[in-house]
Design a protein around this motif. Sequence first.
Motif, short mmCIF file in Angstrom:
data_model
loop_
_atom_site.label_atom_id
_atom_site.label_comp_id
_atom_site.label_asym_id
_atom_site.label_seq_id
_atom_site.Cartn_x
_atom_site.Cartn_y
_atom_site.Cartn_z
N THR A 2 0.81 -1.22 0.00
CA THR A 2 0.00 0.00 0.00
C THR A 2 0.84 1.26 0.00
O THR A 2 0.32 2.35 -0.13
N ARG A 9 4.38 -5.98 13.24
CA ARG A 9 3.04 -6.43 12.86
C ARG A 9 2.27 -6.93 14.08
O ARG A 9 1.04 -6.81 14.15
N GLN A 37 -8.50 0.10 15.92
CA GLN A 37 -9.60 -0.73 15.42
C GLN A 37 -9.81 -1.91 16.36
O GLN A 37 -8.97 -2.80 16.44
N LYS A 40 -15.37 -5.54 15.72
CA LYS A 40 -16.77 -5.18 15.49
C LYS A 40 -17.10 -3.75 15.88
O LYS A 40 -18.27 -3.42 16.13
N LYS A 41 -16.08 -2.90 15.96
CA LYS A 41 -16.32 -1.47 16.26
C LYS A 41 -15.79 -0.63 15.11
O LYS A 41 -14.89 -1.06 14.38
N PRO A 42 -16.32 0.57 14.94
CA PRO A 42 -15.78 1.46 13.90
C PRO A 42 -14.35 1.86 14.20
O PRO A 42 -13.91 1.89 15.36
N LEU A 43 -13.64 2.21 13.15
CA LEU A 43 -12.32 2.78 13.32
C LEU A 43 -12.42 4.04 14.18
O LEU A 43 -13.28 4.89 13.98
N LEU A 45 -10.44 7.38 15.24
CA LEU A 45 -9.32 8.26 14.96
C LEU A 45 -8.68 8.68 16.27
O LEU A 45 -9.35 9.11 17.20
N LEU A 88 -6.12 -3.51 17.10
CA LEU A 88 -5.30 -3.31 15.90
C LEU A 88 -5.09 -1.80 15.74
O LEU A 88 -6.05 -1.03 15.73
N LEU A 90 -3.83 1.11 13.37
CA LEU A 90 -3.62 1.36 11.95
C LEU A 90 -3.06 2.76 11.73
O LEU A 90 -3.51 3.73 12.34
N GLN A 104 -7.44 8.09 2.12
CA GLN A 104 -6.36 7.71 3.03
C GLN A 104 -5.87 6.32 2.64
O GLN A 104 -6.65 5.44 2.30
N HIS A 105 -4.55 6.16 2.71
CA HIS A 105 -3.92 4.88 2.40
C HIS A 105 -3.42 4.29 3.71
O HIS A 105 -2.68 4.96 4.45
N PHE A 106 -3.79 3.04 3.96
CA PHE A 106 -3.53 2.42 5.25
C PHE A 106 -2.39 1.42 5.20
O PHE A 106 -2.18 0.74 4.18
N GLY A 107 -1.69 1.31 6.34
CA GLY A 107 -0.78 0.20 6.55
C GLY A 107 -1.55 -1.03 7.04
O GLY A 107 -2.75 -0.95 7.30
N ASP A 108 -0.84 -2.15 7.14
CA ASP A 108 -1.47 -3.40 7.58
C ASP A 108 -1.75 -3.45 9.08
O ASP A 108 -2.41 -4.37 9.56
N TYR B 35 -14.42 1.66 1.60
CA TYR B 35 -13.18 0.91 1.70
C TYR B 35 -13.49 -0.57 1.82
O TYR B 35 -14.54 -0.97 2.34
N GLU B 41 -5.80 -7.47 7.15
CA GLU B 41 -5.11 -6.61 6.19
C GLU B 41 -5.55 -5.16 6.33
O GLU B 41 -6.47 -4.83 7.08
N ALA B 42 -4.88 -4.29 5.57
CA ALA B 42 -5.20 -2.86 5.59
C ALA B 42 -6.50 -2.59 4.85
O ALA B 42 -6.81 -3.24 3.85
N PRO B 43 -7.28 -1.61 5.31
CA PRO B 43 -8.40 -1.14 4.49
C PRO B 43 -7.85 -0.55 3.19
O PRO B 43 -6.84 0.16 3.21
N TRP B 99 -16.44 6.77 10.54
CA TRP B 99 -16.43 5.38 10.07
C TRP B 99 -17.62 4.59 10.61
O TRP B 99 -17.98 4.70 11.79
N GLY B 100 -18.20 3.75 9.74
CA GLY B 100 -19.14 2.74 10.17
C GLY B 100 -18.37 1.53 10.68
O GLY B 100 -17.16 1.41 10.47
N ALA B 101 -19.10 0.62 11.33
CA ALA B 101 -18.46 -0.59 11.86
C ALA B 101 -18.16 -1.60 10.76
O ALA B 101 -17.46 -2.58 10.99
#
Lengths: 115, 109
Positions: A2, A9, A37, A40-43, A45, A88, A90, A104-108, B35, B41-43, B99-101
């Motif tokens: 990405t 990791r 993250q 089952k929850k939203p990201l 920030l 997690l 991110l 936005q570009h994400f890492g793993d 996304y 893995e990454a989004p 963000w949604g879940a």
Amino acid sequence: ETGVTQTPRHLVMGMTNKKSLKCEQHLGHNAMYWYKQSAKKPLELMFVYNFKEQTENNSVPSRFSPECPNSSHLFLHLHTLQPEDSALYLCASSQEGGQGGQPQHFGDGTRLSIL
Amino acid sequence: GQNIDQPTEMTATEGAIVQINCTYQTSGFNGLFWYQQHAGEAPTFLSYNVLDGLEEKGRFSSFLSRSKGYSYLLLKELQMKDSASYLCAPMDSNYQLIWGAGTKLIIKP
């Protein structure tokens, strides 16, 4: 691939440890982000940096401390974490913060487990 | 407050079509992103809509209605590799993504 690399990791640490998460982007972007993250929850920030300046701190506990030495690198320093901090983490980057239309570009991510 | 609503899980058959809906309430609006995130893995960015209507990109299309606070992601000719979570994220007046879940999509043979 990405263009955003996160290390490590996986990380397992005790509540009294101090560790750091690292993020590096090779996309020439000027904005970088930390997200949490949980299952089952939203990201969520956590922090935003735009041109190396912190522009957002979403009421994150002080046991999380970000550092952005330049536009390509972002760190998250961790100390005396709690079990509920297991998640997690991110990192993401975008061309510039505060503008629409730029993805936005994400890492793993770093999978963090607190014992 | 700000709120995103999308189904938790959906199941579809390989080769079929599936539509993932998202309704949102945000303070201001500066477009909406979709996304894809495979487990562990990454989004990855799929689409961006800022004007009403349908944006088509290969097998994936995204639709937006600003007046209804509604978007959907349409996936055609489903493949097993499309099994993933799909995240809806509108951008508010501060250019923050809300963000949604996510919707976990399961593809069956």
